[in-house]
Write a protein that holds these residues in place. Structure first.
Motif, PDB file in Angstrom:
ATOM      1  N   ASP A  75     -44.703  74.398 -41.579  1.00 28.92           N
ATOM      2  CA  ASP A  75     -43.692  75.360 -41.154  1.00 28.92           C
ATOM      3  C   ASP A  75     -44.331  76.451 -40.297  1.00 28.92           C
ATOM      4  OD1 ASP A  75     -41.705  74.098 -42.689  1.00 28.92           O
ATOM      5  OD2 ASP A  75     -42.248  75.259 -44.482  1.00 28.92           O
ATOM      6  N   ALA A  76     -43.669  76.795 -39.195  1.00 32.34           N
ATOM      7  CA  ALA A  76     -44.189  77.852 -38.321  1.00 32.34           C
ATOM      8  C   ALA A  76     -44.262  79.194 -39.024  1.00 32.34           C
ATOM      9  CB  ALA A  76     -43.304  77.974 -37.077  1.00 32.34           C
ATOM     10  N   ALA A  77     -43.392  79.403 -40.025  1.00 30.83           N
ATOM     11  CA  ALA A  77     -43.318  80.703 -40.706  1.00 30.83           C
ATOM     12  C   ALA A  77     -44.180  80.762 -41.958  1.00 30.83           C
ATOM     13  CB  ALA A  77     -41.873  81.031 -41.050  1.00 30.83           C
ATOM     14  N   ARG A  78     -45.232  79.952 -42.014  1.00 37.97           N
ATOM     15  CA  ARG A  78     -46.228  80.045 -43.094  1.00 37.97           C
ATOM     16  C   ARG A  78     -47.590  80.355 -42.470  1.00 37.97           C
ATOM     17  NH1 ARG A  78     -44.585  77.870 -48.238  1.00 37.97           N
ATOM     18  NH2 ARG A  78     -42.698  76.579 -48.063  1.00 37.97           N
ATOM     19  N   PRO A  79     -47.872  81.635 -42.215  1.00 34.54           N
ATOM     20  CA  PRO A  79     -49.118  81.979 -41.514  1.00 34.54           C
ATOM     21  C   PRO A  79     -50.335  82.092 -42.410  1.00 34.54           C
ATOM     22  CG  PRO A  79     -47.804  83.948 -41.852  1.00 34.54           C
ATOM     23  CD  PRO A  79     -46.976  82.798 -42.369  1.00 34.54           C
ATOM     24  N   PHE A  80     -50.192  81.821 -43.725  1.00 33.78           N
ATOM     25  CA  PHE A  80     -51.312  82.044 -44.637  1.00 33.78           C
ATOM     26  C   PHE A  80     -51.904  80.742 -45.177  1.00 33.78           C
ATOM     27  CE2 PHE A  80     -48.653  85.874 -44.859  1.00 33.78           C
ATOM     28  CZ  PHE A  80     -49.593  86.810 -44.446  1.00 33.78           C
ATOM     29  N   ILE A  81     -51.722  79.656 -44.425  1.00 33.47           N
ATOM     30  CA  ILE A  81     -52.333  78.397 -44.848  1.00 33.47           C
ATOM     31  C   ILE A  81     -53.849  78.540 -44.841  1.00 33.47           C
ATOM     32  CG2 ILE A  81     -52.179  77.517 -42.466  1.00 33.47           C
ATOM     33  CD1 ILE A  81     -52.229  75.535 -45.804  1.00 33.47           C
ATOM     34  N   ASP A  82     -54.499  77.939 -45.829  1.00 29.53           N
ATOM     35  CA  ASP A  82     -55.948  78.090 -45.971  1.00 29.53           C
ATOM     36  C   ASP A  82     -56.645  76.736 -45.879  1.00 29.53           C
ATOM     37  OD1 ASP A  82     -56.682  77.397 -49.225  1.00 29.53           O
ATOM     38  OD2 ASP A  82     -54.593  77.740 -48.651  1.00 29.53           O
ATOM     39  N   ARG A  83     -57.913  76.796 -45.577  1.00 33.47           N
ATOM     40  CA  ARG A  83     -58.719  75.581 -45.388  1.00 33.47           C
ATOM     41  C   ARG A  83     -58.821  74.750 -46.674  1.00 33.47           C
ATOM     42  NH1 ARG A  83     -62.654  73.919 -41.667  1.00 33.47           N
ATOM     43  NH2 ARG A  83     -64.237  72.535 -42.530  1.00 33.47           N
ATOM     44  N   ASP A  84     -58.938  75.442 -47.825  1.00 32.37           N
ATOM     45  CA  ASP A  84     -59.108  74.708 -49.077  1.00 32.37           C
ATOM     46  C   ASP A  84     -57.908  73.812 -49.370  1.00 32.37           C
ATOM     47  OD1 ASP A  84     -61.568  75.842 -49.459  1.00 32.37           O
ATOM     48  OD2 ASP A  84     -60.887  77.360 -50.884  1.00 32.37           O
ATOM     49  N   THR A  85     -56.703  74.323 -49.131  1.00 25.21           N
ATOM     50  CA  THR A  85     -55.507  73.511 -49.365  1.00 25.21           C
ATOM     51  C   THR A  85     -55.512  72.285 -48.458  1.00 25.21           C
ATOM     52  OG1 THR A  85     -54.211  75.437 -50.049  1.00 25.21           O
ATOM     53  CG2 THR A  85     -52.980  73.505 -49.322  1.00 25.21           C
ATOM     54  N   ILE A  86     -55.875  72.481 -47.194  1.00 25.34           N
ATOM     55  CA  ILE A  86     -55.922  71.360 -46.266  1.00 25.34           C
ATOM     56  C   ILE A  86     -56.978  70.349 -46.699  1.00 25.34           C
ATOM     57  CG2 ILE A  86     -56.477  70.700 -43.890  1.00 25.34           C
ATOM     58  CD1 ILE A  86     -55.076  73.250 -42.984  1.00 25.34           C
ATOM     59  N   GLU A  87     -58.104  70.832 -47.205  1.00 23.77           N
ATOM     60  CA  GLU A  87     -59.130  69.910 -47.722  1.00 23.77           C
ATOM     61  C   GLU A  87     -58.553  69.004 -48.798  1.00 23.77           C
ATOM     62  OE1 GLU A  87     -62.542  71.897 -49.198  1.00 23.77           O
ATOM     63  OE2 GLU A  87     -63.122  72.722 -47.259  1.00 23.77           O
ATOM     64  N   ARG A  88     -57.830  69.611 -49.726  1.00 25.30           N
ATOM     65  CA  ARG A  88     -57.278  68.816 -50.831  1.00 25.30           C
ATOM     66  C   ARG A  88     -56.265  67.796 -50.329  1.00 25.30           C
ATOM     67  NH1 ARG A  88     -57.854  74.014 -53.321  1.00 25.30           N
ATOM     68  NH2 ARG A  88     -55.718  74.656 -52.804  1.00 25.30           N
ATOM     69  N   LEU A  89     -55.444  68.186 -49.369  1.00 24.88           N
ATOM     70  CA  LEU A  89     -54.442  67.265 -48.827  1.00 24.88           C
ATOM     71  C   LEU A  89     -55.096  66.065 -48.139  1.00 24.88           C
ATOM     72  CD1 LEU A  89     -52.035  69.930 -47.305  1.00 24.88           C
ATOM     73  CD2 LEU A  89     -51.437  68.353 -49.163  1.00 24.88           C
ATOM     74  N   VAL A  90     -56.023  66.346 -47.237  1.00 25.49           N
ATOM     75  CA  VAL A  90     -56.646  65.268 -46.465  1.00 25.49           C
ATOM     76  C   VAL A  90     -57.483  64.372 -47.373  1.00 25.49           C
ATOM     77  CG1 VAL A  90     -58.196  64.744 -44.544  1.00 25.49           C
ATOM     78  CG2 VAL A  90     -56.600  66.665 -44.363  1.00 25.49           C
ATOM     79  N   SER A  91     -58.156  64.979 -48.346  1.00 28.97           N
ATOM     80  CA  SER A  91     -58.957  64.173 -49.270  1.00 28.97           C
ATOM     81  C   SER A  91     -58.087  63.217 -50.074  1.00 28.97           C
ATOM     82  CB  SER A  91     -59.748  65.088 -50.201  1.00 28.97           C
ATOM     83  OG  SER A  91     -60.691  65.843 -49.483  1.00 28.97           O
ATOM     84  N   ALA A  92     -56.892  63.672 -50.463  1.00 33.60           N
ATOM     85  CA  ALA A  92     -55.980  62.795 -51.203  1.00 33.60           C
ATOM     86  C   ALA A  92     -55.548  61.609 -50.351  1.00 33.60           C
ATOM     87  CB  ALA A  92     -54.760  63.586 -51.676  1.00 33.60           C
ATOM     88  N   LEU A  93     -55.294  61.854 -49.060  1.00 31.23           N
ATOM     89  CA  LEU A  93     -54.974  60.736 -48.169  1.00 31.23           C
ATOM     90  C   LEU A  93     -56.154  59.777 -48.066  1.00 31.23           C
ATOM     91  CD1 LEU A  93     -53.129  62.589 -45.238  1.00 31.23           C
ATOM     92  CD2 LEU A  93     -52.088  61.171 -47.019  1.00 31.23           C
TER      93      LEU A  93
END
Length: 404
Positions: free
Chosen positions: A120-138
């Protein structure tokens, strides 16, 4: 509870495969945020929300392709928000979020990513750790993965403002974005879902009989929806800009024959003009120096030397915009500026609001953060003899700690 993923993002992104792409959905109208621009283009902490979101995503994923889906009426706003970012060409969104995502995915098909993160464009507080967990699960075989946080508030079912029952919160989670998918699986699911309406892409995959997993989200990764959220986001972003600096500037230009002067970006009819290599706007020159001083980056003469003919007759807007862009490039904001013009004539008072408005426009800040004052020297000195005009300026900027 969501599974804990520990695989390093750097391990994933340093290989040529899998190929990851990001789709940011920015085509909504954001009516719940109140009157004004769509919320993704509202300014908080000196920048549009979409710009903050792009910053956060690009920081987390420096090299992946990013495409933004925008409303056809917002193209000018989008280009302003996306300035300075290396992005794929934007896609035009549809009437609903679901249509916008489908159109955005179709526009990315030619780059054939393995994975896609939809955010979402209106979520400016995304962090690297969350993205790590997402990509690792894939990487571990998941087809669809959502960041989620457990519901902690008591939930009530309500009818006509009357509570009808208490809903057990055991096993309930609120989901966030970015949501991560195998690209072709999500595209196919969206193509099959034409005519249906779902509130997020995880629901589209669920409807396609795909198992959707969750990983741990982040409480700070909230979606800006209401006017109160805008205030909360402003406070959070400003807290990151705790390196507060003040700079000062001073400039003088003498009069020569003419019929107008430029002061603080406004053309004033007058019996003389100010002499200078550029348009000799003494107010903007002093302010430019003040901002550069706050950054410890020299002065206007170093960046725009009078010996260089390319700046002859240039509008001083160029110099001030350059200084503003230096602040933005460091991830900072301009918190306040003040200019004091020292002269007997022309009279500044009648033009005060126009000057403040022009400076606010050039710096992309609220006019309430711009002060323009004027004084005389009681007929003393060169300004008292009406030989020229002097200006002094101060600028307060806020930078992230650790920024040079």
């Amino acid at each position: 509870m969501p599974e804990v993923i520990t695989k390093s993002q750097s391990q994933i992104l340093q290989t040529s495969q899998p190929k990851i792409a990001v789709l940011i959905v920015a085509a909504g109208r954001g009516s719940r945020a109140g009157a004004g621009l769509p919320k993704q283009y509202r300014t908080v902490a000196g920048k549009m929300i979409l710009s903050h979101t792009l910053d956060a995503m690009r920081t987390a994923l420096p090299n992946v392709p990013i495409k933004v889906v925008v409303h056809r009426d917002d193209l000018e706003l989008y280009h302003a928000a996306a300035k300075g970012f290396d992005l794929l060409e934007q896609a035009l969104g549809g009437a609903t979020r679901q249509e916008s995502v489908r159109d955005g995915l179709a526009a990315m098909a030619h780059i054939a990513p393995d994975y896609v993160l939809v955010h979402d464009a209106a979520r400016p507080f995304i962090d690297r750790d969350t993205i790590e967990r997402l990509v690792s699960a894939l990487e571990r075989g998941a087809m669809a993965v959502l960041p989620a946080i457990p519901v902690t508030d008591t939930l009530k079912a309500v009818s006509d403002e009357v509570i009808t029952r208490t809903v057990k919160r055991d096993g309930l989670y609120s989901v966030q974005t970015p949501q991560a998918f195998r690209f072709h699986a999500l595209l196919e699911a969206h193509e099959r879902a034409t005519g249906d309406q779902y509130t997020d892409d995880g629901a589209v995959m669920e409807a396609n009989d795909t198992q959707v997993r969750i990983v741990e989200g982040n409480d700070n990764n909230f979606k800006i929806t209401t006017a109160a959220d805008l205030t909360k986001a402003e406070q959070m972003l400003m807290m990151r800009l705790a390196d507060i600096r003040t700079g000062s500037g001073y400039d003088v230009h003498r009069f020569e024959e003419g019929d107008h002067v430029w002061l603080c970006g406004v053309r004033l009819p007058f019996t003389k003009r100010l002499k200078g290599h550029s348009d000799a706007d003494v107010g903007l020159h002093a302010l430019t120096d003040a901002i550069l001083a706050a950054l410890a980056e020299g002065d206007i003469g170093q960046h725009f030397p009078p010996s260089d003919d390319q700046w002859r007759g240039s509008p001083s807007d160029i110099f001030l915009s350059f200084a503003k862009d230096r602040v933005l490039a460091k991830g900072g904001v301009i918190a306040h500026v003040a200019i004091c013009l020292i002269c007997e004539r022309p009279k500044i008072g009648p033009h005060n609001i126009a000057m403040r408005a022009r400076i606010a426009e050039l710096l992309q800040i609220d006019i309430r953060r711009v002060s323009v004052q004027a004084t005389t020297t009681e007929k003393l000195g060169f300004t008292g003899r009406e030989e020229g005009i002097a200006a002094q300026a101060t600028a307060t900027v806020r930078l992230p700690f650790g920024e040079n």
